[in-house]
Scaffold this motif. Structure first.
Motif, PDB file in Angstrom:
ATOM      1  N   LEU A 119       0.822  -1.206   0.000  1.00  7.34           N
ATOM      2  CA  LEU A 119       0.000   0.000   0.000  1.00  7.34           C
ATOM      3  C   LEU A 119       0.863   1.266   0.000  1.00  7.34           C
ATOM      4  CD1 LEU A 119      -2.795  -1.029   2.505  1.00  7.34           C
ATOM      5  CD2 LEU A 119      -3.220  -0.023   0.296  1.00  7.34           C
ATOM      6  N   GLN A 120       1.955   1.218   0.762  1.00  7.81           N
ATOM      7  CA  GLN A 120       2.809   2.395   0.906  1.00  7.81           C
ATOM      8  C   GLN A 120       3.723   2.603  -0.300  1.00  7.81           C
ATOM      9  OE1 GLN A 120       4.625   1.289   4.624  1.00  7.81           O
ATOM     10  NE2 GLN A 120       3.288   2.610   5.818  1.00  7.81           N
ATOM     11  N   GLU A 121       4.347   1.520  -0.760  1.00  7.05           N
ATOM     12  CA  GLU A 121       5.379   1.622  -1.798  1.00  7.05           C
ATOM     13  C   GLU A 121       4.855   1.380  -3.210  1.00  7.05           C
ATOM     14  OE1 GLU A 121       8.214   2.695  -0.788  1.00  7.05           O
ATOM     15  OE2 GLU A 121       7.791   2.450   1.352  1.00  7.05           O
ATOM     16  N   LYS A 122       3.664   0.775  -3.311  1.00  3.58           N
ATOM     17  CA  LYS A 122       3.083   0.423  -4.622  1.00  3.58           C
ATOM     18  C   LYS A 122       4.043  -0.448  -5.438  1.00  3.58           C
ATOM     19  CE  LYS A 122      -0.030   4.382  -4.924  1.00  3.58           C
ATOM     20  NZ  LYS A 122      -1.192   3.604  -4.551  1.00  3.58           N
ATOM     21  N   GLU A 123       4.616  -1.422  -4.759  1.00  3.11           N
ATOM     22  CA  GLU A 123       5.499  -2.369  -5.432  1.00  3.11           C
ATOM     23  C   GLU A 123       5.478  -3.691  -4.681  1.00  3.11           C
ATOM     24  OE1 GLU A 123       9.232  -0.280  -5.297  1.00  3.11           O
ATOM     25  OE2 GLU A 123       9.804  -1.206  -3.376  1.00  3.11           O
ATOM     26  N   ILE A 124       5.798  -4.770  -5.389  1.00  4.85           N
ATOM     27  CA  ILE A 124       5.841  -6.101  -4.782  1.00  4.85           C
ATOM     28  C   ILE A 124       7.162  -6.762  -5.139  1.00  4.85           C
ATOM     29  CG2 ILE A 124       3.336  -6.443  -4.863  1.00  4.85           C
ATOM     30  CD1 ILE A 124       3.946  -8.333  -7.307  1.00  4.85           C
ATOM     31  N   GLN A 125       7.423  -7.850  -4.445  1.00  7.52           N
ATOM     32  CA  GLN A 125       8.585  -8.675  -4.769  1.00  7.52           C
ATOM     33  C   GLN A 125       8.144 -10.126  -4.688  1.00  7.52           C
ATOM     34  OE1 GLN A 125      12.262  -7.451  -2.938  1.00  7.52           O
ATOM     35  NE2 GLN A 125      13.137  -9.493  -3.062  1.00  7.52           N
ATOM     36  N   ARG A 126       8.314 -10.837  -5.781  1.00  7.04           N
ATOM     37  CA  ARG A 126       7.913 -12.246  -5.782  1.00  7.04           C
ATOM     38  C   ARG A 126       8.753 -13.040  -4.790  1.00  7.04           C
ATOM     39  NH1 ARG A 126       8.570 -12.470 -11.917  1.00  7.04           N
ATOM     40  NH2 ARG A 126       6.735 -11.369 -12.722  1.00  7.04           N
ATOM     41  N   LEU A 127       8.154 -14.076  -4.230  1.00  7.76           N
ATOM     42  CA  LEU A 127       8.867 -14.955  -3.316  1.00  7.76           C
ATOM     43  C   LEU A 127      10.034 -15.608  -4.055  1.00  7.76           C
ATOM     44  CD1 LEU A 127       8.591 -16.029  -0.380  1.00  7.76           C
ATOM     45  CD2 LEU A 127       7.371 -17.986  -1.334  1.00  7.76           C
ATOM     46  N   GLY A 128      11.224 -15.496  -3.482  1.00  3.25           N
ATOM     47  CA  GLY A 128      12.399 -16.068  -4.130  1.00  3.25           C
ATOM     48  C   GLY A 128      13.036 -15.161  -5.149  1.00  3.25           C
ATOM     49  N   GLY A 129      12.450 -13.986  -5.389  1.00  4.19           N
ATOM     50  CA  GLY A 129      12.992 -13.048  -6.379  1.00  4.19           C
ATOM     51  C   GLY A 129      13.771 -11.939  -5.699  1.00  4.19           C
ATOM     52  N   ASN A 130      14.568 -11.245  -6.473  1.00  2.00           N
ATOM     53  CA  ASN A 130      15.337 -10.119  -5.925  1.00  2.00           C
ATOM     54  C   ASN A 130      15.019  -8.816  -6.657  1.00  2.00           C
ATOM     55  OD1 ASN A 130      16.572 -10.560  -8.368  1.00  2.00           O
ATOM     56  ND2 ASN A 130      18.433 -11.462  -7.480  1.00  2.00           N
ATOM     57  N   LYS A 131      13.939  -8.822  -7.423  1.00  2.82           N
ATOM     58  CA  LYS A 131      13.561  -7.653  -8.209  1.00  2.82           C
ATOM     59  C   LYS A 131      12.220  -7.117  -7.719  1.00  2.82           C
ATOM     60  CE  LYS A 131      11.863  -8.198 -12.349  1.00  2.82           C
ATOM     61  NZ  LYS A 131      11.692  -8.501 -13.793  1.00  2.82           N
ATOM     62  N   THR A 132      12.147  -5.795  -7.529  1.00  3.87           N
ATOM     63  CA  THR A 132      10.864  -5.194  -7.162  1.00  3.87           C
ATOM     64  C   THR A 132      10.080  -4.869  -8.425  1.00  3.87           C
ATOM     65  OG1 THR A 132      11.866  -2.992  -7.082  1.00  3.87           O
ATOM     66  CG2 THR A 132      11.718  -4.206  -5.007  1.00  3.87           C
ATOM     67  N   ILE A 133       8.778  -5.069  -8.340  1.00  2.00           N
ATOM     68  CA  ILE A 133       7.892  -4.862  -9.489  1.00  2.00           C
ATOM     69  C   ILE A 133       6.880  -3.791  -9.129  1.00  2.00           C
ATOM     70  CG2 ILE A 133       6.210  -5.963 -11.021  1.00  2.00           C
ATOM     71  CD1 ILE A 133       7.586  -8.661 -10.230  1.00  2.00           C
ATOM     72  N   LYS A 134       6.887  -2.679  -9.847  1.00  2.00           N
ATOM     73  CA  LYS A 134       5.940  -1.602  -9.605  1.00  2.00           C
ATOM     74  C   LYS A 134       4.537  -2.029 -10.051  1.00  2.00           C
ATOM     75  CE  LYS A 134       8.338   1.819  -7.835  1.00  2.00           C
ATOM     76  NZ  LYS A 134       7.965   2.397  -6.520  1.00  2.00           N
ATOM     77  N   ILE A 135       3.548  -1.726  -9.223  1.00  2.00           N
ATOM     78  CA  ILE A 135       2.170  -2.075  -9.575  1.00  2.00           C
ATOM     79  C   ILE A 135       1.260  -0.879  -9.321  1.00  2.00           C
ATOM     80  CG2 ILE A 135       2.317  -4.572  -9.198  1.00  2.00           C
ATOM     81  CD1 ILE A 135       1.025  -3.980  -6.427  1.00  2.00           C
ATOM     82  N   ASN A 136       0.181  -0.837 -10.069  1.00  2.00           N
ATOM     83  CA  ASN A 136      -0.837   0.194  -9.890  1.00  2.00           C
ATOM     84  C   ASN A 136      -2.164  -0.522  -9.664  1.00  2.00           C
ATOM     85  OD1 ASN A 136      -2.370   2.549  -9.946  1.00  2.00           O
ATOM     86  ND2 ASN A 136      -2.612   2.448 -12.169  1.00  2.00           N
ATOM     87  N   VAL A 137      -2.500  -0.712  -8.394  1.00  2.00           N
ATOM     88  CA  VAL A 137      -3.679  -1.507  -8.044  1.00  2.00           C
ATOM     89  C   VAL A 137      -4.526  -0.733  -7.039  1.00  2.00           C
ATOM     90  CG1 VAL A 137      -4.498  -3.642  -6.981  1.00  2.00           C
ATOM     91  CG2 VAL A 137      -2.480  -3.686  -8.434  1.00  2.00           C
ATOM     92  N   ARG A 138      -5.826  -0.666  -7.303  1.00  2.00           N
ATOM     93  CA  ARG A 138      -6.755  -0.065  -6.346  1.00  2.00           C
ATOM     94  C   ARG A 138      -7.206  -1.170  -5.383  1.00  2.00           C
ATOM     95  NH1 ARG A 138     -11.865   2.833  -7.029  1.00  2.00           N
ATOM     96  NH2 ARG A 138     -12.205   4.087  -5.165  1.00  2.00           N
ATOM     97  N   ILE A 139      -7.073  -0.922  -4.072  1.00  2.00           N
ATOM     98  CA  ILE A 139      -7.411  -1.941  -3.077  1.00  2.00           C
ATOM     99  C   ILE A 139      -8.777  -1.659  -2.476  1.00  2.00           C
ATOM    100  CG2 ILE A 139      -6.809  -2.918  -0.829  1.00  2.00           C
ATOM    101  CD1 ILE A 139      -3.904  -2.688  -1.556  1.00  2.00           C
ATOM    102  N   VAL A 140      -9.638  -2.672  -2.553  1.00  2.00           N
ATOM    103  CA  VAL A 140     -10.923  -2.654  -1.857  1.00  2.00           C
ATOM    104  C   VAL A 140     -10.911  -3.853  -0.918  1.00  2.00           C
ATOM    105  CG1 VAL A 140     -13.429  -2.758  -2.086  1.00  2.00           C
ATOM    106  CG2 VAL A 140     -12.080  -1.608  -3.850  1.00  2.00           C
ATOM    107  N   ALA A 141     -11.128  -3.615   0.361  1.00  2.00           N
ATOM    108  CA  ALA A 141     -11.111  -4.696   1.352  1.00  2.00           C
ATOM    109  C   ALA A 141     -12.484  -4.798   2.004  1.00  2.00           C
ATOM    110  CB  ALA A 141     -10.035  -4.435   2.403  1.00  2.00           C
TER     111      ALA A 141
END
Length: 453
Positions: free
Chosen positions: A259-281
């Motif tokens: 939510l804060q960084e707008k990026e993820i990192q796959r499990l086992g990966g070393n690269k961050t991936i920028k994402i643009n996702v609207r979150i509804v909980a």
């Protein structure tokens, strides 16, 4: 110009610490009141912009009593309290505060809560202006009814949908939280892109990170191929995190980072991936209580609770039952090619007198089942479940049962009827209109053993 705040708190040390925090954050504290009477006097004299309000105060009146007066004055307020009793929290919610935090709290938490409260208050003023210009509220496909409570919900959905704001949908099971999430997506700029639905209660704890954020090939035993997680699948769209209250604390930390960084990192990966996702909980839990008892992170709660939408229960909008019943009748008569066109007056009265523990979902399944079973063109009567929701007030006593006690008793009644069977045909999950994984999760939390009979 600095915003003027009035602190209504009967413990001087707490109030003084709060005053120092607020002044450091750039607010002007115009006074401290220990009772409702003192607060009324200071409000008249100092004309504060905001009230920070404790629940237990000196004198006979509480902060909740004052909150209703503040609502009449259109003076925004937030609760600061150590009281997390379930019935108290329900009374607090009824006053529609702009924020609630549990003592003791950090300065950072207080500032964030005030920022979010200000946003919500300003949004409410804009909503009022929009309603005065265009008071007509258009219907949303799949959300059926004309009751004032439902119209208020639809109005909020239409207001927040075009924004990128995170949304928290609250309400009992079966009230239509997922339908509301889809409506938010469909009315947003994200509509051409996917909405990805995640049931947090159904995720195996060991695979949550992999499911949400994906994994690289070979990252753990059994990871034989690259997996794209739910957040990547929802890129440029919407992710709906249902039953967010069931997410474990360590997973909450990772979600907060997204939510804060707008990026993820796959499990086992070393690269961050920028994402643009609207979150509804969404959740059927009281998250303030979950925060107070250490099961939900306060910072994540603030991030998600920017724009809460409360889905009313069916028992709160019984005037919509007839409209809903005819809507589902037409829907299932058409899809099943059955010549069932009406519901008798007696049958409608049955529906209106029932308390609907399973809400709209329960009504929908009841109508679908009776359309298939109908021998004539009219449904003459309904065989409603023999189990009724546990009474909230025990006869002959003044003890009001908590929502948790009522839920436990209701599940145990269902299990008894189903001879302890949880899932599958004739199981308690089917009777309660819940996913089996959700029911197992609730049973574990409430301490109900699977072999219960």
């Amino acid at each position: 110009m600095k915003e003027k705040l009035l602190i209504v708190e009967d413990e001087f040390i707490v109030a003084n610490d709060l005053k120092i925090m607020l002044q450091k954050a750039g607010y002007q504290v115009v006074g401290i009141a220990a009772s409702v009477a003192q607060a009324r006097k200071l409000i008249e004299e100092k004309k504060p912009d905001w009230i920070l309000l404790d629940i237990i105060l000196k004198g006979n009146l509480t902060g909740i009593d004052l909150a209703w007066e503040l609502r009449e004055m259109n003076l925004p307020f937030l609760y600061i309290s150590a009281n997390t009793n379930q019935s108290t929290l329900e009374a607090v919610k009824a006053t529609h505060p702009y924020g609630f935090t549990v003592k003791p709290f950090r300065e950072k938490d207080l500032v964030v809560m005030l920022d979010i409260a200000r946003y919500r208050f300003n949004q409410e003023k804009e909503d009022l202006a929009i309603n005065q210009v265009n008071p007509e509220i258009q219907e949303i496909e799949g959300i059926i009814g004309q009751s004032p409570l439902l119209k208020e919900t639809i109005e909020k959905i239409k207001i927040v949908a075009p924004a990128e704001t995170s949304v928290l949908i609250l309400g009992e099971s079966g009230t239509g939280k997922e339908r509301a999430a889809h409506a938010i997506h469909e009315l947003s700029a994200n509509k051409p892109n996917p909405i990805v639905v995640v049931n947090c209660a159904a995720l195996p704890q060991s695979l949550i990170e992999s499911e949400l954020f994906g994994h690289e090939k070979g990252s753990f035993t059994g990871a034989n191929a690259l997996r794209i997680g739910k957040f990547e699948q929802a890129n440029n769209g919407t992710i709906f995190l249902d039953e967010i209250g069931e997410l474990p604390l360590d997973s909450q930390v990772k979600l907060l980072r997204v939510l804060q960084e707008k990026e993820i990192q796959r499990l086992g990966g070393n690269k961050t991936i920028k994402i643009n996702v609207r979150i509804v909980a969404a959740t059927n839990k009281t998250l303030e209580k979950e925060v107070a008892e250490g099961r939900f992170r306060l910072d994540l709660y603030y991030r998600l609770n920017v724009f809460p939408i409360q889905m009313p229960s069916l028992k709160e909008r019984k005037e919509d039952i007839e409209i809903l019943a005819h809507y589902f009748l037409k829907k299932y008569a058409t899809s099943s090619k059955r010549n069932v066109i009406s519901i008798s007056v007696k049958a409608l009265e049955q529906l209106k007198s029932y308390n609907w523990p399973g809400n709209v979902r329960e009504l929908e399944h009841l109508i679908e089942r009776n359309v298939l079973l109908a021998k004539t063109s009219e449904i003459e009567k309904f065989d409603l479940p023999s189990i009724a929701p546990a009474a909230s007030l025990e006869i002959g006593t003044n003890k009001i049962k908590s929502m948790e006690e009522m839920e436990k008793e209701h599940i145990m009644n269902a299990l008894q009827i189903c001879n302890g069977k949880v899932s599958g045909i004739g199981g308690a999950a089917e009777l309660l209109k819940l996913q089996p994984q959700t029911l197992y999760s609730k049973m574990k939390k409430l301490g109900i053993k699977q072999e219960y009979n």
